[in-house]
Design an enzyme around this catalytic site. Structure first.
Site, PDB file in Angstrom:
ATOM      1  CE  LYS A  94      82.964-103.877  92.828  1.00 19.60           C
ATOM      2  NZ  LYS A  94      83.294-105.410  92.681  1.00 19.60           N
ATOM      3  CG  ASP A  95      85.323 -95.450  96.783  1.00 18.99           C
ATOM      4  OD1 ASP A  95      85.605 -95.691  95.689  1.00 18.99           O
ATOM      5  OD2 ASP A  95      84.916 -94.619  97.367  1.00 18.99           O
TER       6      ASP A  95
END
Length: 346
Positions: A48-49
């Site tokens: 999700k970064d």
């Protein structure tokens, strides 16, 4: 930034370019080659970064986000952590509506990163005013100068992986990948990666993983939303009780459903066999691969890549806790109890 010296201005410059690691023991009797994209190597320890940084920087580029603004998002934990990380470095406020089935570890991490957290009941319909979707919408409408990321219905979620995860896997496999196995929640990871891989080779098969209690597999097969498919389940970040527009179902060849219990045990097995300490959805991805293999999906010419989304440290109070496993009636002493290897000296 001096990449040659591995010196960076901040952690955001470390997002992406995660390693591909060959699997050995857990697939020792399977035909073909198997490797895993380990997204825990991102600075925020999850895939999700990629979307947090990409979507926020796109909002900045378009003038939507300004200094001092507030970023709002719905999350099962990982996206929230990534947004909180990006926000604290770039100077934004961060408010997160979090599902109550998110682990306590994740919620504590979000608070530590400076986010304001609203914990919302998991087992309510998506349109219930208490759901984390509706709470995020309400907060966005109430807070002036706020931006709602809305990962479930944001095309940029797909674009982030089309521009990073897909090209990385293509390069790391030298274009020889035959199958991608990935979990589907918002659908951004599997859809964006699939779009890139299929643009390079339309024959690459995209194998999705869904959860029992989720609507995605049946919707993919019938194009019908069946609310009777929905019931509570424990895996975080996998499956949905709605149909996210960030899922490009045309890119996915088929879905396999996995159970909470099997995914939990397989996550533990990955740690025990491959030394990979990963999250619940990683266990689900590996379990799904096992089931695809049982169905005869792979042969000696297969070059299979799995995406393992996050790190096991976020599940210490869940799948890596014998107490939690016992509470769920998951712990099988014939499979993998940690307590078997602990001797208390008195």
């Amino acid at each position: 930034m001096r990449e040659d010296l591995h010196v960076y201005d901040n952690v955001l410059q470390l997002v992406g370019n995660t390693p591909l690691i060959n699997l050995n023991k857990i697939i020792k009797d399977f035909p073909g080659k198997y490797s895993a994209k380990i997204e825990a190597f991102n600075p925020g320890h999850s895939s999700k970064d990629r979307i947090a940084l990409y979507i926020i920087e796109e909002a900045e580029r378009k003038g939507i986000l300004k200094p001092g603004d507030t970023i709002i998002e719905t999350t099962s934990g990982n996206t929230g952590f990534s947004i909180a990380m990006v926000s604290c470095i770039k100077g934004y406020n961060c408010i997160l509506a979090v599902s109550s089935k998110s682990s306590k570890d994740k919620i504590d991490m979000l608070k530590t990163m400076g986010a304001k957290v609203h914990v919302c009941p998991a087992n309510v319909p998506a349109d219930d005013p208490r759901s984390y979707y509706e709470v995020a919408k309400r907060l966005h409408s109430e807070i002036k100068g706020s931006v709602y990321i809305n990962q479930y219905f944001n095309e940029l979620n797909i674009d982030a992986h089309f521009n990073s995860t897909g090209p990385e896997i293509w390069k790391q496999t030298e274009g020889s990948i035959t199958h991608l196995v990935a979990c589907s929640g918002t659908g951004g990871t599997i859809s964006g990666t699939a779009r890139f891989l299929k643009s390079k080779n339309p024959e690459v098969k995209i194998l999705g993983i869904d959860a029992f209690g989720s609507v995605l597999k049946k919707y993919h097969e019938t194009k019908e939303f069946d609310k009777d498919e929905i019931y509570p389940y424990r895996i975080e970040g996998l499956g949905k009780n709605l149909i996210p527009s960030a899922t490009d179902f045309e890119m996915i060849d088929k879905f396999m459903k996995v159970s909470d219990e099997d995914a939990a045990h397989t996550a533990r097995e990955l740690a025990r066999t491959e030394g990979l300490f990963l999250g619940y959805t990683s266990g689900a991805a590996m379990q799904g691969l096992k089931q695809y293999q049982e169905d005869g999906e792979f042969d000696e010419n297969s070059n299979v890549v799995l995406i393992f989304p996050d790190h096991g440290s976020r599940y210490m109070s869940k799948i890596y806790s014998d107490d939690w496993m016992n509470e769920q009636c998951f712990l099988d002493t014939q499979k993998d109890s940690k307590s078997q290897s602990i001797e208390i000296i008195k």
